[in-house]
Design a protein around this motif. Structure first.
Motif, PDB file in Angstrom:
ATOM      1  N   VAL A   1       0.840  -1.203   0.000  1.00 48.97           N
ATOM      2  CA  VAL A   1       0.000   0.000   0.000  1.00 48.97           C
ATOM      3  C   VAL A   1       0.874   1.252   0.000  1.00 48.97           C
ATOM      4  N   ARG A   2       1.955   1.230   0.786  1.00 54.61           N
ATOM      5  CA  ARG A   2       2.881   2.361   0.795  1.00 54.61           C
ATOM      6  C   ARG A   2       3.545   2.554  -0.573  1.00 54.61           C
ATOM      7  N   CYS A   3       3.934   1.446  -1.205  1.00 53.10           N
ATOM      8  CA  CYS A   3       4.554   1.548  -2.528  1.00 53.10           C
ATOM      9  C   CYS A   3       3.579   2.130  -3.553  1.00 53.10           C
ATOM     10  N   LEU A   4       2.319   1.700  -3.506  1.00 52.67           N
ATOM     11  CA  LEU A   4       1.309   2.257  -4.396  1.00 52.67           C
ATOM     12  C   LEU A   4       1.099   3.740  -4.118  1.00 52.67           C
ATOM     13  N   GLY A   5       1.073   4.100  -2.839  1.00 54.06           N
ATOM     14  CA  GLY A   5       0.913   5.502  -2.482  1.00 54.06           C
ATOM     15  C   GLY A   5       2.033   6.365  -3.037  1.00 54.06           C
ATOM     16  N   GLU A   6       3.244   5.826  -3.050  1.00 56.03           N
ATOM     17  CA  GLU A   6       4.383   6.559  -3.604  1.00 56.03           C
ATOM     18  C   GLU A   6       4.193   6.790  -5.104  1.00 56.03           C
ATOM     19  N   LEU A   7       3.682   5.779  -5.814  1.00 55.98           N
ATOM     20  CA  LEU A   7       3.424   5.932  -7.243  1.00 55.98           C
ATOM     21  C   LEU A   7       2.313   6.941  -7.503  1.00 55.98           C
ATOM     22  N   VAL A   8       1.294   6.932  -6.667  1.00 60.23           N
ATOM     23  CA  VAL A   8       0.204   7.897  -6.801  1.00 60.23           C
ATOM     24  C   VAL A   8       0.730   9.315  -6.606  1.00 60.23           C
ATOM     25  N   ARG A   9       1.567   9.494  -5.593  1.00 63.44           N
ATOM     26  CA  ARG A   9       2.075  10.820  -5.267  1.00 63.44           C
ATOM     27  C   ARG A   9       3.133  11.319  -6.248  1.00 63.44           C
ATOM     28  N   ASP A  10       4.073  10.434  -6.581  1.00 68.27           N
ATOM     29  CA  ASP A  10       5.242  10.880  -7.349  1.00 68.27           C
ATOM     30  C   ASP A  10       5.108  10.707  -8.851  1.00 68.27           C
ATOM     31  N   GLU A  11       4.288   9.742  -9.285  1.00 70.24           N
ATOM     32  CA  GLU A  11       4.189   9.473 -10.716  1.00 70.24           C
ATOM     33  C   GLU A  11       2.786   9.686 -11.276  1.00 70.24           C
ATOM     34  N   GLY A  12       1.865  10.134 -10.427  1.00 65.51           N
ATOM     35  CA  GLY A  12       0.522  10.440 -10.907  1.00 65.51           C
ATOM     36  C   GLY A  12      -0.327   9.231 -11.241  1.00 65.51           C
ATOM     37  N   LEU A  13       0.030   8.057 -10.679  1.00 62.34           N
ATOM     38  CA  LEU A  13      -0.775   6.868 -10.915  1.00 62.34           C
ATOM     39  C   LEU A  13      -2.195   7.088 -10.413  1.00 62.34           C
ATOM     40  N   LYS A  14      -3.169   6.755 -11.268  1.00 60.05           N
ATOM     41  CA  LYS A  14      -4.574   6.925 -10.901  1.00 60.05           C
ATOM     42  C   LYS A  14      -5.218   5.551 -10.761  1.00 60.05           C
ATOM     43  N   ILE A  15      -5.537   5.205  -9.526  1.00 61.66           N
ATOM     44  CA  ILE A  15      -6.187   3.930  -9.254  1.00 61.66           C
ATOM     45  C   ILE A  15      -7.281   4.145  -8.220  1.00 61.66           C
ATOM     46  N   LYS A  16      -8.126   3.143  -8.081  1.00 59.82           N
ATOM     47  CA  LYS A  16      -9.119   3.112  -7.018  1.00 59.82           C
ATOM     48  C   LYS A  16      -8.874   1.845  -6.208  1.00 59.82           C
ATOM     49  N   GLY A  17      -8.725   2.006  -4.904  1.00 59.99           N
ATOM     50  CA  GLY A  17      -8.416   0.884  -4.044  1.00 59.99           C
ATOM     51  C   GLY A  17      -9.611   0.414  -3.249  1.00 59.99           C
ATOM     52  N   VAL A  18      -9.774  -0.899  -3.177  1.00 58.18           N
ATOM     53  CA  VAL A  18     -10.811  -1.513  -2.342  1.00 58.18           C
ATOM     54  C   VAL A  18     -10.099  -2.230  -1.201  1.00 58.18           C
TER      55      VAL A  18
END
Length: 262
Positions: free
Chosen positions: A41-58
């Motif tokens: 989850v932390r790794c995904l958060g880093e991608l969302v913050r730093d690389e603009g990854l757009k996902i929806k998490g369940v």
């Protein structure tokens, strides 16, 4: 900061880091529960913050939901998502057929629902979670509070006819009180030592009145990503029959590792 991580935490991290490579922009992603899933989850958060990854998490638990929001992942319910592209979660044990024992963190019910509502389930684990035969880790069984002692007795009676080595069953406790799941239920931990026929045990357990779900995940996991303390990573795909070996070199960032709660 690398030297401050134990080999087991390094193994969990490299497995989690490799797993997020499977996540693409626009995906709906099931977010597992537990110490290894927290790294993911932390790794995904880093991608969302730093690389603009757009996902929806369940998320599969309230604590995973809180962590996901903290790191900037958009959180939605399974009812909103309806179906998921991938679920990434940990496991307490997995065997050569990628059958799992899950539920050490008490979230097995939501974890199984989310995993089975996904096109693909990826399990991330350190190498110590691989076993020849499931059962060394106590098998969690979620039961409703009403009549739980009767349910426990029925489960123990059922185990007499199963191919298992042990039949000791305990109610999971938190201090002096029974553990309560997010759904308001209790957990029975079955100390079986060895489960000769996991598929049979899973099917029979769910026929016992009072049992909500069990922690045997049979034919649900598609891929397992195994991390090692020296940075090696192995990816096994049960459907393609492929095994990919690699190594992950990483530098620990303060943003990713500060205040990580297991």
């Amino acid at each position: 900061m690398t030297g401050e991580l134990s080999p087991i935490d390094k193994a969990k991290f490299v497995a989690a880091k490799r797993a997020v490579d499977f996540v693409e922009d626009g995906m709906r992603v099931g977010l597992g529960t537990g110490s290894t899933a927290a790294w993911m989850v932390r790794c995904l958060g880093e991608l969302v913050r730093d690389e603009g990854l757009k996902i929806k998490g369940v998320p599969t638990s309230t604590r995973t939901a809180a962590l996901a929001r903290d790191v900037g992942i958009e959180v939605i319910s399974l009812d909103e998502a309806r179906w998921l592209d991938v679920t990434i979660d940990g496991a307490d044990e997995f065997d050569g057929d990628l059958n799992l024992i899950k539920g050490g963190g008490g979230a097995l019910l939501q974890e199984k629902i989310v995993a089975t509502a996904s096109d693909q389930m990826i399990v991330i684990a350190d190498v110590g979670k691989e076993v020849e035969t499931l059962g060394a880790f106590p098998l969690p069984v979620e039961v409703i509070p009403f009549g739980w002692q009767t349910t426990k007795a029925l489960v123990e009676e059922m185990l007499i006819s199963m191919d298992v080595l042990g039949r000791n069953t305990t109610l999971r406790m938190i201090g002096d009180h029974p553990f309560v799941t997010d759904e308001g239920n209790h957990i029975l931990d079955l100390h079986l030592s060895r489960i000769g026929n996991p598929r049979q045990v899973a099917m029979v357990l769910n026929q016992v009145p009072g049992v909500v779900e069990n922690g045997l995940f049979i034919d649900i996991c598609d891929t397992v990503i195994i991390g090692y303390g020296d940075g090696r990573v192995q990816v096994r795909d049960i459907n393609d029959g492929t095994v990919e070996n690699g190594r992950l070199d990483f530098a620990e960032s303060d943003n990713l590792f500060t205040d990580l709660t297991e």
